[in-house]
Design a protein around this motif. Sequence first.
Motif, PDB file in Angstrom:
ATOM      1  N   ALA A 103     -20.481  -6.942  74.821  1.00 58.02           N
ATOM      2  CA  ALA A 103     -21.905  -8.166  74.165  1.00 58.02           C
ATOM      3  C   ALA A 103     -21.689  -8.689  72.997  1.00 58.02           C
ATOM      4  N   TYR A 113     -24.156 -10.907  77.563  1.00 58.70           N
ATOM      5  CA  TYR A 113     -23.413 -10.474  77.603  1.00 58.70           C
ATOM      6  C   TYR A 113     -23.122 -10.498  78.968  1.00 58.70           C
ATOM      7  N   VAL A 132     -23.191  -4.418  78.462  1.00 61.08           N
ATOM      8  CA  VAL A 132     -24.159  -4.796  77.359  1.00 61.08           C
ATOM      9  C   VAL A 132     -24.272  -3.098  76.897  1.00 61.08           C
ATOM     10  N   LEU A 176     -21.745  -3.589  71.642  1.00 56.97           N
ATOM     11  CA  LEU A 176     -22.092  -4.426  71.461  1.00 56.97           C
ATOM     12  C   LEU A 176     -22.045  -4.487  70.338  1.00 56.97           C
TER      13      LEU A 176
END
Length: 450
Positions: free
Chosen positions: A193, A206, A329, A332
């Motif tokens: 993401a 994402y 996700v 990150l």
Amino acid sequence: MAKAGTRTSLLALLLLILLHFCVGSVTALRQKLGNQGQEASGGNDRYVVVFNAGTLHTEVHVFRFDENANLLKIDDKLEFFDQHSSFKSYAENTEGFANLVAALLEKAVSVVPTSLQPESPLILGAEDELLYLGEEMSEKILQVVHDLFKKSSLLYKPEWVTVLPAAKQGAYLWGTINYLLGNVGSDYSRTVAVLAQESASAQMTYALSAKAAANAPMFSKGEQYIAMHHLQETNYYLYSHGYFPYGVYALRAEVLKYTNDTYTYCVTNGYNGQFKYHGEAYNVISAPSGSNYEKCKANVMRALHLNATCRVKNCTFNGVWNGGGGAGVDRLYLARGFYDAGSDTNIAGKPSTELRVLDYQKAAKMVCEVKSFEEAHILLPVVDLVELPYSCLDFVFVYTMLVDGFGFDPKMMVTAVKEVEYAGSIMTVQWPLGAALELVSSSNTRKNDI
């Protein structure tokens, strides 16, 4: 006989030396001609020229891809890049902006082999800050670009010159980072993401499964949260949303409007000035005791509108759907303003640094504890002096948005990224590569959606 033998040996040696140089010259010539032949014909190579009309600079990027949309070098670099002033510097001088773009375009065209120019796309994406110049002025600036691009030897289509929506910019940046990491072409669950912060908005992007994407809600205006993006023979369903007004400067204005003409705990002690954003001026007066993490956070929490009505299941803040979560996700990457915040305080000491979300809180508390402008400058020597008084606000926002806004665990490991190593070169993460990649991927044979 000895002298004759010596002459023969010397002559043979001389012939060998001459033969060596001739062979070397022929080989070098063949290599040069071979390269020129590739430049001239291009084989199956494709070039894409991308202009980024940003708030800080007007940039031009030239990328070269093979038939499988793999990035190739132009000379010794993976992109040709040049930049000049932003469109904001030419709000009342469209002729000046035309000259600027024309100069950058001339340089870009010189990079593309002549035989490939008619099939090499030429695109421009203007950041949505352009709209703040007003409809009439923004249209004039875009028309200048249209007029120039029509006359170019490169491939031009009117729809390739546009104000780039924040969500699409976020999707392109997602494509750039995942491509450079080697994730594109893999299952969506192997992608990362990307959360970025520009001047006007923050962008979360994402990938979702096809099933999750099919069940996604719509905006109240009928717009979709999910868009399909095709990259290297693979369809990705991306949740990409531009969060307004939560860019670096827009957020400052959003917070300061609650304290206009009264003191605030979000700026450095002793500061008394104005913050101007798109025609609005906010009086900024520091609290007598200076900045304060907890009290500044209360103002940021109010600006995030955490209690806004959520018309769908699972919202982040300001009533926005969070995308539903999922494997896309789990990892990150924080880019642009989020990276800069980490870099300013050295918690992101490298162009790509793993850290905990909690580290942003530690940095925020440290910044908000300074008692004078001089102390702030010592702590943050790389921050521009004009921006320095707002450091407490900027840092508090980053952590508050991550934890209270998006709901990430403070102990979660994230990656603050500015550059990624790719094929032995260092590439800065920006959206133009993602835009170029999607364009060249569109002509490839598609595999199944994943």
